[in-house]
Design a protein around this motif. Sequence first.
Motif, PDB file in Angstrom:
ATOM      1  N   ARG A 119       0.932  -1.257  -0.015  1.00 51.54           N
ATOM      2  CA  ARG A 119      -0.134   0.060   0.011  1.00 51.54           C
ATOM      3  C   ARG A 119       0.920   1.287  -0.165  1.00 51.54           C
ATOM      4  O   ARG A 119       1.906   1.447   0.933  1.00 51.54           O
ATOM      5  CB  ARG A 119      -0.833  -0.049   1.338  1.00 51.54           C
ATOM      6  N   PRO A 120       0.762   2.247  -0.938  1.00 48.52           N
ATOM      7  CA  PRO A 120       1.537   3.471  -0.948  1.00 48.52           C
ATOM      8  C   PRO A 120       0.943   4.077   0.299  1.00 48.52           C
ATOM      9  O   PRO A 120      -0.037   4.467   0.678  1.00 48.52           O
ATOM     10  CB  PRO A 120       0.940   4.148  -2.147  1.00 48.52           C
ATOM     11  N   ALA A 121       1.973   4.766   1.055  1.00 45.39           N
ATOM     12  CA  ALA A 121       2.013   5.551   2.251  1.00 45.39           C
ATOM     13  C   ALA A 121       1.997   6.883   2.005  1.00 45.39           C
ATOM     14  O   ALA A 121       2.808   7.600   1.169  1.00 45.39           O
ATOM     15  CB  ALA A 121       2.805   5.022   3.304  1.00 45.39           C
ATOM     16  N   ILE A 122       1.301   7.902   2.585  1.00 40.07           N
ATOM     17  CA  ILE A 122       1.391   9.285   2.763  1.00 40.07           C
ATOM     18  C   ILE A 122       2.669   9.832   3.302  1.00 40.07           C
ATOM     19  O   ILE A 122       3.349  10.561   2.926  1.00 40.07           O
ATOM     20  CB  ILE A 122       0.149  10.038   3.085  1.00 40.07           C
ATOM     21  N   THR A 123       2.652   9.221   4.482  1.00 39.12           N
ATOM     22  CA  THR A 123       4.031   9.681   5.286  1.00 39.12           C
ATOM     23  C   THR A 123       5.048   8.526   5.305  1.00 39.12           C
ATOM     24  O   THR A 123       4.423   7.493   5.113  1.00 39.12           O
ATOM     25  CB  THR A 123       3.460  10.116   6.516  1.00 39.12           C
ATOM     26  N   ASP A 124       6.195   8.745   5.769  1.00 43.25           N
ATOM     27  CA  ASP A 124       7.120   7.970   6.040  1.00 43.25           C
ATOM     28  C   ASP A 124       7.263   7.571   7.626  1.00 43.25           C
ATOM     29  O   ASP A 124       7.360   8.600   8.396  1.00 43.25           O
ATOM     30  CB  ASP A 124       8.543   8.472   5.503  1.00 43.25           C
ATOM     31  N   ARG A 125       7.263   6.433   7.775  1.00 43.61           N
ATOM     32  CA  ARG A 125       7.244   6.069   9.232  1.00 43.61           C
ATOM     33  C   ARG A 125       8.728   6.502   9.863  1.00 43.61           C
ATOM     34  O   ARG A 125       8.803   6.853  11.091  1.00 43.61           O
ATOM     35  CB  ARG A 125       7.093   4.572   9.522  1.00 43.61           C
ATOM     36  N   ALA A 126       9.850   6.340   9.225  1.00 52.17           N
ATOM     37  CA  ALA A 126      10.728   6.712   9.729  1.00 52.17           C
ATOM     38  C   ALA A 126      10.823   8.184   9.918  1.00 52.17           C
ATOM     39  O   ALA A 126      11.840   8.752  10.860  1.00 52.17           O
ATOM     40  CB  ALA A 126      12.200   6.378   8.658  1.00 52.17           C
ATOM     41  N   ALA A 127      10.371   8.944   9.003  1.00 55.09           N
ATOM     42  CA  ALA A 127      10.318  10.537   9.465  1.00 55.09           C
ATOM     43  C   ALA A 127       9.552  10.639  10.825  1.00 55.09           C
ATOM     44  O   ALA A 127       9.951  11.689  11.408  1.00 55.09           O
ATOM     45  CB  ALA A 127       9.698  11.119   8.279  1.00 55.09           C
ATOM     46  N   LEU A 128       8.425  10.056  10.976  1.00 57.48           N
ATOM     47  CA  LEU A 128       7.853  10.420  12.476  1.00 57.48           C
ATOM     48  C   LEU A 128       8.758   9.802  13.477  1.00 57.48           C
ATOM     49  O   LEU A 128       8.864  10.726  14.447  1.00 57.48           O
ATOM     50  CB  LEU A 128       6.567   9.298  12.315  1.00 57.48           C
ATOM     51  N   GLN A 129       9.378   8.810  13.292  1.00 56.48           N
ATOM     52  CA  GLN A 129      10.380   8.488  14.317  1.00 56.48           C
ATOM     53  C   GLN A 129      11.647   9.414  14.567  1.00 56.48           C
ATOM     54  O   GLN A 129      12.050   9.685  15.591  1.00 56.48           O
ATOM     55  CB  GLN A 129      11.034   7.065  14.089  1.00 56.48           C
ATOM     56  N   ASP A 130      12.107   9.873  13.351  1.00 53.96           N
ATOM     57  CA  ASP A 130      13.059  10.971  13.366  1.00 53.96           C
ATOM     58  C   ASP A 130      12.579  12.333  14.132  1.00 53.96           C
ATOM     59  O   ASP A 130      13.478  12.748  14.996  1.00 53.96           O
ATOM     60  CB  ASP A 130      13.588  11.407  11.969  1.00 53.96           C
ATOM     61  N   ALA A 131      11.373  12.760  13.669  1.00 57.39           N
ATOM     62  CA  ALA A 131      10.999  13.816  14.528  1.00 57.39           C
ATOM     63  C   ALA A 131      10.650  13.809  15.770  1.00 57.39           C
ATOM     64  O   ALA A 131      11.106  14.619  16.734  1.00 57.39           O
ATOM     65  CB  ALA A 131       9.548  14.128  13.778  1.00 57.39           C
ATOM     66  N   ARG A 132      10.448  12.651  16.364  1.00 60.48           N
ATOM     67  CA  ARG A 132      10.011  12.286  17.733  1.00 60.48           C
ATOM     68  C   ARG A 132      11.585  12.201  18.686  1.00 60.48           C
ATOM     69  O   ARG A 132      11.611  12.830  19.569  1.00 60.48           O
ATOM     70  CB  ARG A 132       9.368  10.872  17.957  1.00 60.48           C
TER      71      ARG A 132
END
Length: 263
Positions: A47-60
């Motif tokens: 499934r194509p994702a709108i956001t990158d899970r790695a980007a969320l972890q990096d921001a946190r």
Amino acid sequence: LGVLVLNAGAEIMEIGRLIQRNTEFFYNRRIYEPAKAIVYDLLLNERPAITDRAALQDARDSLESMLYDFVKDTRKDLSDEQARALAAKCDMSVVSTEYQKALRQSIKNVVTGNIVRMLLIQVQYLKRELVVAMTAIDTLVDANRFNLQVFAIIPAILTGVVLNRVVRSVLLAATSLPRGKRAATRRGLYASLREHLWDMERLLTLSGTRSQGGEGDRGALNDAERGRLLSLLHRLHTQLIVNHQRFDETLLRRLQSDLRDLA
């Protein structure tokens, strides 16, 4: 005349290219892309994702690191474990409290204080919240992706059904006209066949009635009735040939064989 022909040819080519572009766009938008998404979702589980899970972890991680350093520098009364706990929860209360205090002497604290640092922490916090919101939207879209793709492909399916019926009707008319017959509708064809069969049954029934009444030779048809019967058989056989696409091939052969035996 030649100029007119050339101009007409150029216009026809332009219309053809326009139809080709619109057809390709419709195919890609309404058939190929939705079907591809359905296959990837059901069979390949991609499934194509709108956001990158790695980007969320990096921001946190970045926010936690900035909060931990800020708490350690401004709250000397808190232990290292407490500072890490506040940073792990992304608790912005310490930053908000210090920001309110710094605003009382904003001009001075812009130069010598932590206002710029606190603003950067708040920007990082907003970035993290934005990524979290986009992740929630991604999860919602992912849960309804199959339904959305099915709804997207329904117009193409309906268009295909309509085109199939139109093409079949045109082909049926094209194959019927060379025989000198007008292609009938399904309902009209069946009604005509029933009428011919009823007329044939009526002739044979009347012949049997005369036989029981002692008239004629064991129910044989007279010349007029025999001619009428042969005419009905010919009409029935012609309708079967002209509209052969509407009948099963095996059933059609059996009907024609029965009609030949009756004739």
